[in-house]
Design a protein around this motif. Structure first.
Motif, PDB file in Angstrom:
ATOM      1  N   VAL A 100     -76.209 -21.688  32.693  1.00 38.44           N
ATOM      2  CA  VAL A 100     -77.408 -21.773  32.010  1.00 38.44           C
ATOM      3  C   VAL A 100     -78.771 -20.983  33.085  1.00 38.44           C
ATOM      4  CG1 VAL A 100     -79.053 -23.658  31.446  1.00 38.44           C
ATOM      5  CG2 VAL A 100     -76.686 -23.812  30.985  1.00 38.44           C
ATOM      6  N   GLY A 101     -78.317 -21.161  34.397  1.00 39.19           N
ATOM      7  CA  GLY A 101     -79.102 -20.650  35.228  1.00 39.19           C
ATOM      8  C   GLY A 101     -80.370 -21.514  35.537  1.00 39.19           C
ATOM      9  N   GLY A 102     -81.351 -20.910  36.360  1.00 35.48           N
ATOM     10  CA  GLY A 102     -82.779 -21.438  36.435  1.00 35.48           C
ATOM     11  C   GLY A 102     -82.855 -21.616  38.053  1.00 35.48           C
ATOM     12  N   LEU A 103     -81.552 -22.269  39.011  1.00 30.31           N
ATOM     13  CA  LEU A 103     -81.804 -22.322  39.930  1.00 30.31           C
ATOM     14  C   LEU A 103     -81.389 -21.006  40.846  1.00 30.31           C
ATOM     15  CD1 LEU A 103     -79.914 -25.910  40.602  1.00 30.31           C
ATOM     16  CD2 LEU A 103     -82.478 -25.489  40.923  1.00 30.31           C
ATOM     17  N   ASP A 104     -82.285 -20.437  41.734  1.00 30.36           N
ATOM     18  CA  ASP A 104     -82.189 -19.433  42.446  1.00 30.36           C
ATOM     19  C   ASP A 104     -81.188 -19.666  43.657  1.00 30.36           C
ATOM     20  OD1 ASP A 104     -82.395 -16.995  43.608  1.00 30.36           O
ATOM     21  OD2 ASP A 104     -84.494 -17.000  44.268  1.00 30.36           O
ATOM     22  N   VAL A 146     -79.741 -20.050  49.211  1.00 32.67           N
ATOM     23  CA  VAL A 146     -80.889 -20.557  48.458  1.00 32.67           C
ATOM     24  C   VAL A 146     -82.083 -19.282  48.419  1.00 32.67           C
ATOM     25  CG1 VAL A 146     -80.563 -22.933  48.592  1.00 32.67           C
ATOM     26  CG2 VAL A 146     -82.149 -22.034  50.159  1.00 32.67           C
ATOM     27  N   GLY A 147     -82.497 -19.173  47.396  1.00 32.02           N
ATOM     28  CA  GLY A 147     -83.944 -18.251  47.191  1.00 32.02           C
ATOM     29  C   GLY A 147     -85.149 -18.956  47.783  1.00 32.02           C
ATOM     30  N   ASP A 148     -86.176 -18.125  47.913  1.00 32.45           N
ATOM     31  CA  ASP A 148     -87.423 -18.680  48.604  1.00 32.45           C
ATOM     32  C   ASP A 148     -87.878 -19.982  47.888  1.00 32.45           C
ATOM     33  OD1 ASP A 148     -87.017 -16.584  50.258  1.00 32.45           O
ATOM     34  OD2 ASP A 148     -88.525 -15.436  49.351  1.00 32.45           O
ATOM     35  N   ARG A 166     -83.712 -28.817  45.039  1.00 38.40           N
ATOM     36  CA  ARG A 166     -84.754 -28.900  43.891  1.00 38.40           C
ATOM     37  C   ARG A 166     -85.484 -27.522  43.891  1.00 38.40           C
ATOM     38  NH1 ARG A 166     -89.612 -33.388  42.834  1.00 38.40           N
ATOM     39  NH2 ARG A 166     -90.396 -32.127  41.219  1.00 38.40           N
ATOM     40  N   GLN A 167     -85.902 -27.247  42.844  1.00 32.48           N
ATOM     41  CA  GLN A 167     -86.637 -25.900  42.561  1.00 32.48           C
ATOM     42  C   GLN A 167     -87.541 -26.118  41.199  1.00 32.48           C
ATOM     43  OE1 GLN A 167     -84.827 -22.144  41.739  1.00 32.48           O
ATOM     44  NE2 GLN A 167     -86.479 -21.001  41.881  1.00 32.48           N
ATOM     45  N   GLY A 168     -88.747 -26.672  41.642  1.00 29.39           N
ATOM     46  CA  GLY A 168     -89.777 -26.973  40.399  1.00 29.39           C
ATOM     47  C   GLY A 168     -89.127 -28.124  39.578  1.00 29.39           C
ATOM     48  N   ASN A 169     -88.880 -27.781  38.389  1.00 24.58           N
ATOM     49  CA  ASN A 169     -88.387 -28.769  37.393  1.00 24.58           C
ATOM     50  C   ASN A 169     -87.006 -29.280  37.567  1.00 24.58           C
ATOM     51  OD1 ASN A 169     -91.216 -29.580  36.417  1.00 24.58           O
ATOM     52  ND2 ASN A 169     -90.959 -27.770  35.095  1.00 24.58           N
TER      53      ASN A 169
END
Length: 196
Positions: A100-104, A146-148, A166-169
């Protein structure tokens, strides 16, 4: 406000997450179809088998609606296979495996080994009060990098193995809090949803 939080009910620890969410103050429901996804405030993607989950999400026409809802900012929490489903990139996946993606981040599938290598550990999680949580790892992934924009919430003690982010939501753990009876991670997620 009582948020309505769905649990992706294609495979995995669905009943355990439904119970933990209800105990944490949410209205919990199973999500198997796009029309059910459309009415929830947030979603939990449970543990299970990530390739099976991906294939079933595709068969049930949920993959693209999930991607759209995540891009639109719907809060989501993935545990174990759910972490893999929310990752932008996978190491050790099968050929053609989609997420699904979303987490960098880059997640390594089955990183801790096979079923016989399952273990438990006490993990201190940033933002979760009350001391360490007991983490159950079953054929678990770990986060390679992990991304920034990704906040690391927890690592296996004595190692650099990232197991909570955690990244945002979006929230993800490589372990199964739904199996312990400790609802603090679910409470943390419910509070994330309320803040949204």
């Amino acid at each position: 406000m009582t948020p309505v939080i769905g649990v992706l009910a294609l495979q995995g620890d669905v009943a355990e997450h439904l119970r933990a969410l209800t105990s944490s103050g949410a209205t919990a429901c199973a999500v198997r179809r796009p029309r059910e996804l459309a009415v929830v405030d947030a979603l939990v993607i449970p543990g299970g088998e990530s390739t099976t989950m991906w294939k079933l999400a595709d068969i049930f026409d949920l993959l693209e609606p999930l991607r759209i809802r995540i891009k639109e900012g719907m809060p989501a929490y993935g545990s174990c296979a759910g972490m893999i489903m929310l990752a932008d990139r996978i190491e050790g996946g099968i050929e053609g495996q989609e997420t699904v993606g979303g987490l960098d981040l880059v997640v390594r599938r089955n990183a801790f080994g096979r079923q016989v290598d399952s273990f438990e550990a006490d993990i201190t999680l940033k933002g979760v009060a009350g001391g360490p949580v007991r983490a159950v790892f079953i054929r678990a992934p770990w986060v390679e990098s992990v991304g920034d924009g990704v906040e690391v919430l927890g690592k296996v003690p004595g190692t650099d193995r990232i197991v909570a982010v955690r990244q945002g939501n979006l929230l993800a753990t490589s372990f199964h809090p739904e199996l312990t009876g400790d609802t603090r991670i679910h409470e943390y997620f419910v509070e994330m949803v309320r803040e949204r």
